[in-house]
Every structure is written in structure tokens, then in C-alpha cells.
Design a protein around this motif. Structure first.
Motif, short mmCIF file in Angstrom:
data_model
loop_
_atom_site.label_atom_id
_atom_site.label_comp_id
_atom_site.label_asym_id
_atom_site.label_seq_id
_atom_site.Cartn_x
_atom_site.Cartn_y
_atom_site.Cartn_z
N THR A 180 17.45 53.20 -17.56
CA THR A 180 16.27 53.22 -18.25
C THR A 180 16.34 53.16 -19.69
N VAL A 181 15.80 52.11 -20.46
CA VAL A 181 16.17 51.85 -21.62
C VAL A 181 14.67 51.43 -22.41
N GLN A 182 15.04 51.58 -23.91
CA GLN A 182 13.79 51.18 -24.76
C GLN A 182 13.62 49.71 -24.51
N SER A 183 12.36 48.94 -24.91
CA SER A 183 12.13 47.66 -24.91
C SER A 183 13.07 46.77 -25.67
N THR A 184 13.64 47.55 -26.78
CA THR A 184 14.31 46.69 -27.93
C THR A 184 15.96 46.55 -27.42
N PHE A 185 16.31 47.07 -26.11
CA PHE A 185 17.69 47.31 -25.80
C PHE A 185 18.28 45.90 -25.63
N THR A 186 17.51 44.96 -24.98
CA THR A 186 18.26 43.64 -24.86
C THR A 186 18.47 42.88 -26.29
N SER A 187 17.55 42.97 -27.22
CA SER A 187 17.77 42.33 -28.60
C SER A 187 18.51 43.03 -29.42
N GLY A 198 22.97 47.60 -28.16
CA GLY A 198 22.51 47.89 -26.68
C GLY A 198 23.22 47.14 -25.93
N ALA A 199 22.44 46.06 -25.27
CA ALA A 199 22.95 45.37 -23.80
C ALA A 199 24.08 44.42 -24.27
N ALA A 200 24.12 43.91 -25.68
CA ALA A 200 25.05 42.99 -25.72
C ALA A 200 26.53 43.62 -25.92
N SER A 201 26.52 44.97 -26.69
CA SER A 201 27.74 45.74 -26.71
C SER A 201 28.20 46.14 -25.59
N LEU A 202 27.37 46.67 -24.59
CA LEU A 202 27.55 47.42 -23.49
C LEU A 202 28.41 46.28 -22.59
N ASP A 203 27.79 44.99 -22.68
CA ASP A 203 28.32 43.84 -21.70
C ASP A 203 29.99 43.55 -22.52
N THR A 204 30.02 43.20 -23.95
CA THR A 204 31.12 42.73 -24.26
C THR A 204 32.55 43.94 -24.55
N GLY A 215 32.25 45.58 -20.27
CA GLY A 215 32.21 45.01 -19.23
C GLY A 215 30.95 45.36 -18.06
N CYS A 216 29.97 45.67 -18.93
CA CYS A 216 28.89 46.44 -18.04
C CYS A 216 27.58 45.56 -18.16
N THR A 217 26.93 44.91 -16.95
CA THR A 217 25.63 44.55 -16.91
C THR A 217 24.85 45.22 -16.02
N PRO A 218 23.95 46.20 -16.23
CA PRO A 218 23.44 46.94 -15.38
C PRO A 218 22.82 45.94 -14.27
N GLY A 219 23.04 46.60 -12.85
CA GLY A 219 22.31 46.12 -11.96
C GLY A 219 20.85 45.93 -11.78
N LYS A 220 20.06 47.02 -12.68
CA LYS A 220 18.66 46.98 -12.80
C LYS A 220 18.36 47.51 -14.20
N THR A 221 17.55 47.07 -14.98
CA THR A 221 16.97 47.54 -16.17
C THR A 221 15.71 47.95 -16.28
N ILE A 222 15.12 49.06 -16.55
CA ILE A 222 13.92 49.72 -16.48
C ILE A 222 13.51 49.93 -18.04
#
Length: 378
Positions: free
Chosen positions: A245-252, A256-262, A265-272
Motif C-alpha cells: 500500500t503506497v501513495q499515488s506518486t510511488f511509481t513516478s 519508490g518503485a524504481a529503486s525497489l526494483d533496481t 529486485g522487488c516488483t510487488p505482486g499487487k500495489t494499492i
């Protein structure tokens, strides 16, 4: 919204009452003993309008500034500044893309504007640099170039107005002279220095506070035990099984999302997506999500025995509170008072203010601010 402040006897009574509350909660707020001087100044006749900023943390700081200035005799008004930085700077009459210089004739707070607003350094840096795509050095060079370039109308002797919206506008696609900003691992002092480089000349940054806040990933003890998660490095192998569960700017947000993946190695199964931090906590403790993206000073973390995962790769930016003013419009004595508040505001104080103003029996921001000021004078 105009604040109402208490007289000295009323504040002492309030401090006594809250001291009992503090004992029940844990330890009281404390500050450096050498900074126990009263807040005194020679007030301006104009009312200083203080914006609340866009987070609970900046709201706490706004009321601290207001209480300290009021105690020194200033007329102060605390005003809502909206939920975005566009609204924040709009309320100050500031265009952050303008190359206009500060108005040298400005000596008193302008009517109809917010004159002072606290903000969080890390998020502000991302805003000013388009999420790190623009180098702060490039922004600084552009403004220095604008200052050294003669006016196209040499016969004009009028100073540039304080309303920066009429100043020259930089190119929509400036030619880069420095690489984009690498945000990972930046220290708090680096961030503050870059913010200073990135701000337009029409904004003056006062002293930052020592209080540090960071975004982080919170989980329940049940989730930690089930998946064997001790820090963010353990998220990767389980990420597809987890809802975040994240704020709406998490993907941009590059933190947030970019550093979590890079870096993990984590891409959430579901993002709320949820912009209400209390609601994000509720989703976490009711198992609608297994991970919540929260600020580290959020009182919900301790209140619900949550774990904020360590970030060994340093992907989360430090968030120090920094006061921003319209250049030239806040008296020097008032600036010194705000700087004194910043010098005393540490992370435990910020956490205590959050605890006092939330939960089942919250007190008002004004009461909490006056209590804190009395505490650091003792």
C-alpha cells in the motif's frame, strides 16, 4: 485559519497538564540546555502568514514557528497551503521555473501571500529537479547566467517585481551542462545543499532542522515471521506474494518503485494506491496489504508495533524540515527566531509532536507547540 496563542501563565498551566500526559506516554520532549533563551524581537507591524506545508511533519513545524514568533510579539497567522507543492509555491506567489531575481525593495511581508512555509528537503529536491532528471548545478548555472545577462531594455530603471510569474522563463528543453542527479545514498547535508542550488532566487531558505524523516517499508511482526523478512534485502524473493500500500506518486518517485526494483529486485505482486497514511496503516494491520510505504516518524508505526525495514542500499532520501520564505520579506529578527526553533527541533521531538496530536486523545497543534517551547526552555 488564524491561530490563537496563550499568555505565559496559560502556557505554564498547559505545560504542567501535558507533563502528566507525557509521563503516561513515555519520555517528555527535551532540547539543548544551552538554548533556553526567551524568544524576543522587535516585531514588524505586518502579520506574518505561515503555511502548514503538505505533510503532518511540516504542519508541526509551522505551529512551532508561529508559537515562537507570537511569544516574541509578532502578529502571526497559520494558513493551509494545499496538498501539493504547486499549491504551496502558488500560495507564496513563487514560480519555481522563473529566472527572476529577488526584489531588492522588499522589506515587509506582502499582502495576500504566504511568507513562510516549512517543507521536507528530500521530496522538495525531487520536485525542483523533476525527479532527479535535472542537475541542481544546471539550475544554478542557468540562474547565474540570467543574473549576469544585461536586460534587453537598458533604459528601464525599474527593479524587477517580487511576483516572479512575470520574470523570464527558461527554455522548456534546456541544454544540459551536468549529468542528472543520482539520488541514492545522498546525505542529508548533500540534499540541503542541492535544494539551495535548485531554488529560485525569489525564495530564501532558512536553517534546516536536525529532525530527520524518511520514507520506509513497514511490515507487521506476523509478516516478518512468515516470510523471514529482516530488512529490504529480504523482500526480493517474496515480493510477488506481497501487496504494497503506497501513495499515488510511488511509481513516478525514483526513490519508490524504481529503486525497489533496481536495488532489491522487488516488483510487488499487487500495489494499492492510497494517499492517506493512516488508511495505509489500517490496510496493513488488517492484512489488506503486507507492506506499507510510510514516513519513519509516523506515530502509527510504534502505536501498532510495526517494523520499519532497514534500507542497506540507501535508496530512501533523508527528509529534513527546511523553512522557505519569500526573499527579503521576513525581518532578520524573525528569521533568527525560526532558526532557533530549527536548531532545537530533533527527530524525537518530531515524533513526540506527532504522538501528542494524533491517537485517541489528541491535543491541538497550538497546545503541542506551546508545550514543546516550554519544554526546551527548561
Amino acid at each position: 485559519m488564524t491561530t490563537a496563542f496563550f499568555t505565559t501563565p496559560r502556557r505554564k498551566s498547559l505545560a504542567t497538564t501535558l507533563a502528566l500526559t507525557c509521563l503516561a506516554l513515555t519520555s517528555c520532549v527535551s532540547g539543548p540546555s544551552e538554548q533556553s533563551a526567551e524568544y524576543t524581537a522587535t516585531p514588524t507591524s505586518a502579520t506574518i502568514r505561515i503555511g502548514t506545508g503538505i505533510t503532518p511533519e511540516t504542519r508541526h513545524a509551522a505551529y512551532l514557528y508561529a508559537a515562537a514568533l507570537e511569544q516574541a510579539g509578532y502578529s502571526v497567522e497559520v494558513t493551509e497551503t494545499g496538498a501539493t507543492r504547486e499549491e504551496l509555491f502558488g500560495s507564496m506567489g513563487i514560480d519555481t521555473t522563473s529566472l527572476a531575481t529577488a526584489d531588492p525593495s522588499a522589506t515587509e511581508p506582502a499582502e495576500g501571500r504566504i511568507h513562510l512555509t516549512p517543507d521536507l528537503s528530500g521530496d522538495l529536491l525531487l520536485y525542483l529537479t523533476d525527479d532527479g532528471k535535472i542537475s541542481p548545478t544546471e539550475l544554478e548555472e542557468s540562474r547565474e547566467s540570467a543574473r549576469s545577462t544585461p536586460s534587453e531594455s537598458p533604459t528601464s530603471a525599474s527593479p524587477q517585481p517580487t511576483d516572479t510569474s512575470v520574470g523570464p522563463t527558461p527554455s522548456a528543453s534546456p541544454s544540459p551542462t551536468a549529468p542528472p542527479l543520482n539520488i541514492r545514498g545522498l546525505s542529508g547535508s548533500d540534499i540541503i545543499s542541492y535544494v539551495q542550488k535548485s531554488l529560485p532566487e525569489t525564495v530564501e531558505m532558512l536553517d534546516s532542522s536536525a529532525a530527520t524523516n524518511r520514507y520506509g517499508y513497514a511490515i507487521t511482526s506476523a509478516t516478518a515471521q512468515k516470510y523471514g523478512i529482516r530488512n529490504m534485502g529480504d523482500l526480493g524473493e517474496h515480493c510477488k506474494e506481497l501487496a504494497f500500500t503506497v501513495q499515488s506518486t510511488f511509481t513516478s518517485n525514483p526513490a519508490g518503485a524504481a529503486s525497489l526494483d533496481t536495488y532489491y529486485g522487488c516488483t510487488p505482486g499487487k500495489t494499492i494506491e492510497n494517499d492517506d497514511r493512516s488508511s495505509r496503516t489500517w490496510q496493513l494491520i488488517t492484512a489488506q496489504a503486507q507492506v506499507a510505504y510510510l514516513y519513519s516518524t509516523n506515530s502509527d508505526i510504534k502505536r501498532n508495533n510495526l517494523t520499519l525495514l532497514d534500507d542497506p542500499q540507501g535508496t530512501q532520501l533523508a527528509q529534513n524540515i527546511i523553512p522557505l520564505t519569500r526573499a527579503g520579506e521576513i525581518p532578520k529578527e524573525a528569521q533568527n527566531i525560526v532558526n532557533r526553533v530549527s536548531a532545537q527541533l530533533d527527530t524525537p521531538s518530531l515524533e513526540r509532536l506527532e504522538t501528542l496530536t494524533t491517537g485517541e486523545n489528541p491535543i491541538s497543534e497550538t497546545d503541542a507547540a506551546n508545550f514543546w517551547l516550554e519544554s526546551v526552555k527548561e
